[in-house]
Design a protein around this motif. Sequence first.
Motif, mmCIF file in Angstrom:
data_model
loop_
_atom_site.group_PDB
_atom_site.id
_atom_site.type_symbol
_atom_site.label_atom_id
_atom_site.label_comp_id
_atom_site.label_asym_id
_atom_site.label_seq_id
_atom_site.Cartn_x
_atom_site.Cartn_y
_atom_site.Cartn_z
ATOM 1 N N LEU A 30 0.701 -1.564 0.312
ATOM 2 C CA LEU A 30 0.412 -0.156 -0.021
ATOM 3 C C LEU A 30 0.816 1.802 -0.225
ATOM 4 N N PRO A 31 0.272 1.929 -0.589
ATOM 5 C CA PRO A 31 1.255 3.310 -0.951
ATOM 6 C C PRO A 31 1.147 4.233 1.052
ATOM 7 N N SER A 32 1.926 5.266 1.073
ATOM 8 C CA SER A 32 2.151 5.838 1.993
ATOM 9 C C SER A 32 0.378 6.411 2.518
ATOM 10 N N GLU A 33 0.155 6.895 1.836
ATOM 11 C CA GLU A 33 -0.939 7.828 1.805
ATOM 12 C C GLU A 33 -2.012 6.284 2.709
ATOM 13 N N TYR A 34 -1.756 5.933 2.547
ATOM 14 C CA TYR A 34 -3.028 5.057 3.465
ATOM 15 C C TYR A 34 -1.850 3.250 4.544
ATOM 16 N N GLY A 35 -1.248 4.130 4.565
ATOM 17 C CA GLY A 35 -0.719 3.958 6.275
ATOM 18 C C GLY A 35 0.669 2.700 5.348
ATOM 19 N N GLY A 36 0.548 2.845 4.581
ATOM 20 C CA GLY A 36 1.515 1.243 4.125
ATOM 21 C C GLY A 36 2.827 2.097 3.393
ATOM 22 N N HIS A 37 3.259 1.230 2.699
ATOM 23 C CA HIS A 37 5.070 1.275 3.162
ATOM 24 C C HIS A 37 5.251 2.107 1.103
ATOM 25 N N GLY A 38 4.791 1.650 0.880
ATOM 26 C CA GLY A 38 5.061 1.908 -0.602
ATOM 27 C C GLY A 38 5.077 3.651 -0.679
ATOM 28 N N GLU A 39 5.626 3.957 -2.370
ATOM 29 C CA GLU A 39 5.843 5.187 -2.743
ATOM 30 C C GLU A 39 4.588 5.929 -2.795
ATOM 31 N N ALA A 40 3.958 7.385 -2.286
ATOM 32 C CA ALA A 40 2.479 8.175 -2.269
ATOM 33 C C ALA A 40 2.460 8.249 -3.087
ATOM 34 N N LEU A 41 0.619 7.963 -3.234
ATOM 35 C CA LEU A 41 0.117 8.386 -4.902
ATOM 36 C C LEU A 41 0.193 9.248 -5.991
ATOM 37 N N ALA A 42 0.395 10.701 -4.939
ATOM 38 C CA ALA A 42 0.523 11.648 -5.621
ATOM 39 C C ALA A 42 1.697 11.287 -6.515
ATOM 40 N N ASP A 43 3.251 10.789 -5.937
ATOM 41 C CA ASP A 43 4.171 10.989 -6.425
ATOM 42 C C ASP A 43 3.908 9.819 -8.261
ATOM 43 N N ARG A 44 3.563 8.838 -8.034
ATOM 44 C CA ARG A 44 3.141 8.005 -8.844
ATOM 45 C C ARG A 44 2.521 8.226 -9.875
ATOM 46 N N HIS A 45 1.409 9.302 -9.250
ATOM 47 C CA HIS A 45 0.528 9.912 -10.479
ATOM 48 C C HIS A 45 1.129 10.546 -11.376
ATOM 49 N N MET A 46 1.680 11.459 -11.020
ATOM 50 C CA MET A 46 2.976 11.953 -12.077
ATOM 51 C C MET A 46 4.206 11.525 -12.745
ATOM 52 N N LYS A 47 4.029 10.035 -12.561
ATOM 53 C CA LYS A 47 4.627 8.635 -13.081
ATOM 54 C C LYS A 47 4.382 8.243 -14.342
ATOM 55 N N TRP A 48 2.324 8.189 -13.761
ATOM 56 C CA TRP A 48 1.885 7.272 -14.641
ATOM 57 C C TRP A 48 1.548 8.630 -15.677
ATOM 58 N N VAL A 49 1.261 10.136 -15.532
ATOM 59 C CA VAL A 49 1.123 10.764 -16.372
ATOM 60 C C VAL A 49 1.690 10.574 -17.571
ATOM 61 N N GLN A 50 3.185 10.099 -16.818
ATOM 62 C CA GLN A 50 4.328 10.553 -17.994
ATOM 63 C C GLN A 50 4.810 9.564 -19.074
ATOM 64 N N ALA A 51 3.875 8.704 -18.402
ATOM 65 C CA ALA A 51 3.986 6.967 -19.387
ATOM 66 C C ALA A 51 3.078 6.899 -19.684
ATOM 67 N N LEU A 52 1.204 7.637 -19.894
ATOM 68 C CA LEU A 52 0.637 7.651 -20.508
ATOM 69 C C LEU A 52 0.599 8.340 -21.922
ATOM 70 N N THR A 53 1.922 9.500 -21.355
ATOM 71 C CA THR A 53 1.064 10.648 -22.574
ATOM 72 C C THR A 53 2.989 10.414 -23.229
ATOM 73 N N SER A 54 4.142 9.486 -23.115
ATOM 74 C CA SER A 54 4.920 8.735 -23.927
ATOM 75 C C SER A 54 4.798 9.051 -24.929
ATOM 76 N N LYS A 55 5.410 9.126 -26.557
ATOM 77 C CA LYS A 55 4.851 9.134 -27.741
ATOM 78 C C LYS A 55 4.926 7.324 -27.660
ATOM 79 N N LYS A 56 5.591 6.511 -27.101
ATOM 80 C CA LYS A 56 5.471 4.741 -27.599
ATOM 81 C C LYS A 56 4.188 4.281 -27.453
ATOM 82 N N MET A 57 3.687 4.916 -25.639
ATOM 83 C CA MET A 57 2.486 4.686 -25.882
ATOM 84 C C MET A 57 1.489 5.110 -26.851
ATOM 85 N N THR A 58 0.871 6.222 -26.966
ATOM 86 C CA THR A 58 0.388 7.499 -27.885
ATOM 87 C C THR A 58 0.134 6.338 -28.739
#
Length: 311
Positions: A245-273
Amino acid sequence: MDAVPEDKLLRYTPDTMQALRRLYNLDKPGDMDFAITALQDWLKKQHHLTKKDYSRSYLERLIILQKGSLERSKAQIENICAMRTLLPEYFEINGDEEIVKLDGLSVDLLPTLTEDYYRVLAVKYSPHKIDAKKFFITYKRAIQLTEYAMASDYGRGLICIIDYRDVDIMDFIAAINIKELYQFIKIMTIGYALKIKYIHVITPSTTANTFINLVKKMLTTKIANRFYVHKTIEPLYEYVARDILPSEYGGHGEALADRHMKWVQALTSKKMTEHLKEMSEAKSTQGYKMKDTISDPDLGISGSFRSLNVD
């Protein structure tokens, strides 16, 4: 494909591929290759499908997601191609980054699989004003994320966490267009045929139960019975390890907010587009056969939830 390829956002244990092949009796040498070739041969004969050239790795992921069944895999391809034909607006790629940025919403496929090889999808709404347009954008974002998973992930299915703690649930419900919600649910459960183990909804509001009960009517009984509603985050720990789980849920994983920006980059990459555009054109000339499946639901409410009375 002898091992799951590395991915920047998703991780796997060394035994993931072999364990899942074994689970569906496809672990003996040549078994998976035989299944993939059989699916490719079937595709070549489907003249009503506009796309027939799926990669072997894509087809393997599909076969695993469909529990090793070639017939279910064929049905999934047929159904999602039909839905892209009938509901093209959900799949269009127009370069609008609003679809992936989605202010007020974090959507994340968490990086670590559960011990039984399920991927956890976390959806967290923030206290931003939401309307029907933003909901539709949310559906498009979820579809793009699913296409990413179909092309890159390797697992049995999903455990969904939907966090409504920070929203006014009445405003949230009032903004929903029931027809669009119904069509989106059919795209995910019939078109992509996603395997959902649990759906955990987190909200202190009892009003949410009215909305959840209505959503259940749009689902099969099997999926509807997999809903769990929690007033706080703590009960979630019985189902998903804190290491995942991410830190927002009391977990030990990376925060959702930080992961969210990585997903933005991944989904807008040339290859994924390019991949999303290609998949959006994978359609069926027999899509009309799916019309009854995506027609308006007979739930006693039309248009939106604005007139819904709750206690």
